[in-house]
Design a protein around this motif. Structure first.
Motif, PDB file in Angstrom:
ATOM      1  N   VAL A  14     -22.237   2.258 -25.369  1.00 13.93           N
ATOM      2  CA  VAL A  14     -21.082   2.226 -24.454  1.00 13.93           C
ATOM      3  C   VAL A  14     -19.944   3.073 -25.018  1.00 13.93           C
ATOM      4  N   ARG A  15     -19.651   2.896 -26.314  1.00 13.76           N
ATOM      5  CA  ARG A  15     -18.580   3.684 -26.941  1.00 13.76           C
ATOM      6  C   ARG A  15     -18.885   5.180 -26.918  1.00 13.76           C
ATOM      7  N   THR A  16     -20.102   5.538 -27.256  1.00 15.17           N
ATOM      8  CA  THR A  16     -20.489   6.951 -27.324  1.00 15.17           C
ATOM      9  C   THR A  16     -20.384   7.625 -25.957  1.00 15.17           C
ATOM     10  N   VAL A  17     -20.937   6.989 -24.938  1.00 11.76           N
ATOM     11  CA  VAL A  17     -20.903   7.572 -23.599  1.00 11.76           C
ATOM     12  C   VAL A  17     -19.457   7.704 -23.121  1.00 11.76           C
ATOM     13  N   ALA A  18     -18.668   6.660 -23.294  1.00 10.72           N
ATOM     14  CA  ALA A  18     -17.273   6.696 -22.845  1.00 10.72           C
ATOM     15  C   ALA A  18     -16.475   7.780 -23.567  1.00 10.72           C
ATOM     16  N   VAL A  31     -19.279  14.583 -13.304  1.00 12.51           N
ATOM     17  CA  VAL A  31     -18.964  13.446 -14.168  1.00 12.51           C
ATOM     18  C   VAL A  31     -17.476  13.480 -14.516  1.00 12.51           C
ATOM     19  N   HIS A  32     -16.719  12.627 -13.843  1.00  9.48           N
ATOM     20  CA  HIS A  32     -15.300  12.486 -14.164  1.00  9.48           C
ATOM     21  C   HIS A  32     -14.823  11.122 -13.681  1.00  9.48           C
ATOM     22  N   MET A  33     -13.819  10.616 -14.337  1.00  6.67           N
ATOM     23  CA  MET A  33     -13.229   9.313 -13.993  1.00  6.67           C
ATOM     24  C   MET A  33     -14.293   8.204 -13.926  1.00  6.67           C
ATOM     25  N   VAL A  34     -15.141   8.160 -14.939  1.00  6.92           N
ATOM     26  CA  VAL A  34     -16.220   7.180 -14.994  1.00  6.92           C
ATOM     27  C   VAL A  34     -15.849   6.085 -15.973  1.00  6.92           C
ATOM     28  N   SER A  35     -16.108   4.861 -15.587  1.00 10.60           N
ATOM     29  CA  SER A  35     -15.876   3.710 -16.450  1.00 10.60           C
ATOM     30  C   SER A  35     -17.235   3.143 -16.874  1.00 10.60           C
ATOM     31  N   VAL A  36     -17.455   3.079 -18.173  1.00  9.16           N
ATOM     32  CA  VAL A  36     -18.722   2.574 -18.711  1.00  9.16           C
ATOM     33  C   VAL A  36     -18.521   1.100 -19.062  1.00  9.16           C
ATOM     34  N   HIS A  37     -19.345   0.218 -18.495  1.00 10.53           N
ATOM     35  CA  HIS A  37     -19.133  -1.216 -18.656  1.00 10.53           C
ATOM     36  C   HIS A  37     -20.044  -1.880 -19.672  1.00 10.53           C
ATOM     37  N   ARG A  38     -21.332  -1.608 -19.582  1.00  7.08           N
ATOM     38  CA  ARG A  38     -22.259  -2.275 -20.489  1.00  7.08           C
ATOM     39  C   ARG A  38     -23.558  -1.492 -20.562  1.00  7.08           C
ATOM     40  N   ALA A  39     -24.339  -1.829 -21.575  1.00  6.42           N
ATOM     41  CA  ALA A  39     -25.652  -1.218 -21.749  1.00  6.42           C
ATOM     42  C   ALA A  39     -26.644  -2.322 -22.081  1.00  6.42           C
ATOM     43  N   LYS A  59     -20.957   8.734  -1.236  1.00  7.19           N
ATOM     44  CA  LYS A  59     -21.551  10.046  -1.452  1.00  7.19           C
ATOM     45  C   LYS A  59     -21.285  10.537  -2.875  1.00  7.19           C
ATOM     46  N   LYS A  60     -20.046  10.357  -3.342  1.00  7.51           N
ATOM     47  CA  LYS A  60     -19.700  10.795  -4.691  1.00  7.51           C
ATOM     48  C   LYS A  60     -20.358   9.915  -5.743  1.00  7.51           C
ATOM     49  N   LYS A  61     -20.600   8.655  -5.415  1.00  5.47           N
ATOM     50  CA  LYS A  61     -21.267   7.747  -6.347  1.00  5.47           C
ATOM     51  C   LYS A  61     -22.643   8.296  -6.720  1.00  5.47           C
ATOM     52  N   ILE A  62     -23.358   8.799  -5.753  1.00  9.11           N
ATOM     53  CA  ILE A  62     -24.685   9.360  -5.995  1.00  9.11           C
ATOM     54  C   ILE A  62     -24.575  10.604  -6.876  1.00  9.11           C
ATOM     55  N   LYS A  63     -23.551  11.411  -6.636  1.00 10.29           N
ATOM     56  CA  LYS A  63     -23.353  12.623  -7.441  1.00 10.29           C
ATOM     57  C   LYS A  63     -22.989  12.280  -8.881  1.00 10.29           C
ATOM     58  N   VAL A  64     -22.146  11.267  -9.054  1.00  8.34           N
ATOM     59  CA  VAL A  64     -21.755  10.840 -10.412  1.00  8.34           C
ATOM     60  C   VAL A  64     -22.981  10.373 -11.183  1.00  8.34           C
ATOM     61  N   LEU A  65     -23.804   9.543 -10.542  1.00  7.06           N
ATOM     62  CA  LEU A  65     -25.013   9.051 -11.214  1.00  7.06           C
ATOM     63  C   LEU A  65     -25.984  10.186 -11.513  1.00  7.06           C
ATOM     64  N   ALA A  66     -26.097  11.146 -10.604  1.00  8.88           N
ATOM     65  CA  ALA A  66     -26.977  12.293 -10.848  1.00  8.88           C
ATOM     66  C   ALA A  66     -26.470  13.118 -12.029  1.00  8.88           C
ATOM     67  N   GLY A  67     -25.161  13.300 -12.110  1.00 11.38           N
ATOM     68  CA  GLY A  67     -24.589  14.039 -13.231  1.00 11.38           C
ATOM     69  C   GLY A  67     -24.800  13.336 -14.557  1.00 11.38           C
ATOM     70  N   LEU A  68     -24.609  12.031 -14.565  1.00 14.01           N
ATOM     71  CA  LEU A  68     -24.814  11.262 -15.798  1.00 14.01           C
ATOM     72  C   LEU A  68     -26.280  11.273 -16.214  1.00 14.01           C
ATOM     73  N   VAL A  74     -28.103  14.514 -23.812  1.00  9.07           N
ATOM     74  CA  VAL A  74     -26.987  14.757 -24.732  1.00  9.07           C
ATOM     75  C   VAL A  74     -26.487  13.436 -25.300  1.00  9.07           C
ATOM     76  N   PHE A  75     -26.373  12.428 -24.440  1.00 10.72           N
ATOM     77  CA  PHE A  75     -25.945  11.106 -24.896  1.00 10.72           C
ATOM     78  C   PHE A  75     -26.947  10.513 -25.887  1.00 10.72           C
ATOM     79  N   GLN A  76     -28.230  10.647 -25.574  1.00 10.66           N
ATOM     80  CA  GLN A  76     -29.285  10.109 -26.431  1.00 10.66           C
ATOM     81  C   GLN A  76     -29.259  10.758 -27.810  1.00 10.66           C
ATOM     82  N   THR A  77     -29.114  12.072 -27.851  1.00  5.84           N
ATOM     83  CA  THR A  77     -29.087  12.794 -29.119  1.00  5.84           C
ATOM     84  C   THR A  77     -27.902  12.360 -29.972  1.00  5.84           C
TER      85      THR A  77
END
Length: 117
Positions: A14-18, A31-39, A59-68, A74-77
């Motif tokens: 959560v910390r790394t992604v945020a 990917v902008h203005m995203v709030s990461v809650h839990r993993a 519509k933007k929700k789908i785009k945000v998830l696709a971008g993430l 990158v997050f995994q690495t």
């Protein structure tokens, strides 16, 4: 997996992604203005679900998830490097409906009229 180790990995994810989103290391314009809650990591440590929200339309929700999800590698690495993981969990980003429902419930309770008896 040890429950203490699991919580440590989930919290660090959560910390790394945020921090990567806030610092601009994710170059995807979706990917902008995203709030990461839990993993949540699976018992075998191979998969991780990361729950996020953002102020956006359906519509933007789908785009945000696709971008993430496209930036998941990158997050995994980065997470693997920070924690020294032998097996890096594959990340999947999901919309946190439970968080949205809890906010709706809180707002409903706040707005509920009180009886001045």
């Amino acid at each position: 997996m040890n429950p203490i180790r699991r919580k440590k990995i989930e919290a660090e994810a959560v910390r790394t992604v945020a921090m990567m989103i806030l610092s601009g290391k994710v170059k995807d314009p979706r990917v902008h203005m995203v709030s990461v809650h839990r993993a949540e990591i699976t018992d075998d440590g191979k998969y991780m679900r990361v729950f996020v929200t953002a102020i956006s339309s359906e519509k933007k929700k789908i785009k945000v998830l696709a971008g993430l999800n496209s930036a998941a590698g990158v997050f995994q690495t980065t997470l693997s490097g920070k924690l020294g993981l032998r097996i890096t969990p594959r990340m999947q980003f999901l919309w946190d409906e439970e968080y949205i429902q809890s906010l709706d419930e809180s707002l409903r309770l706040i707005r509920k009229p009180t009886n001045p008896d």
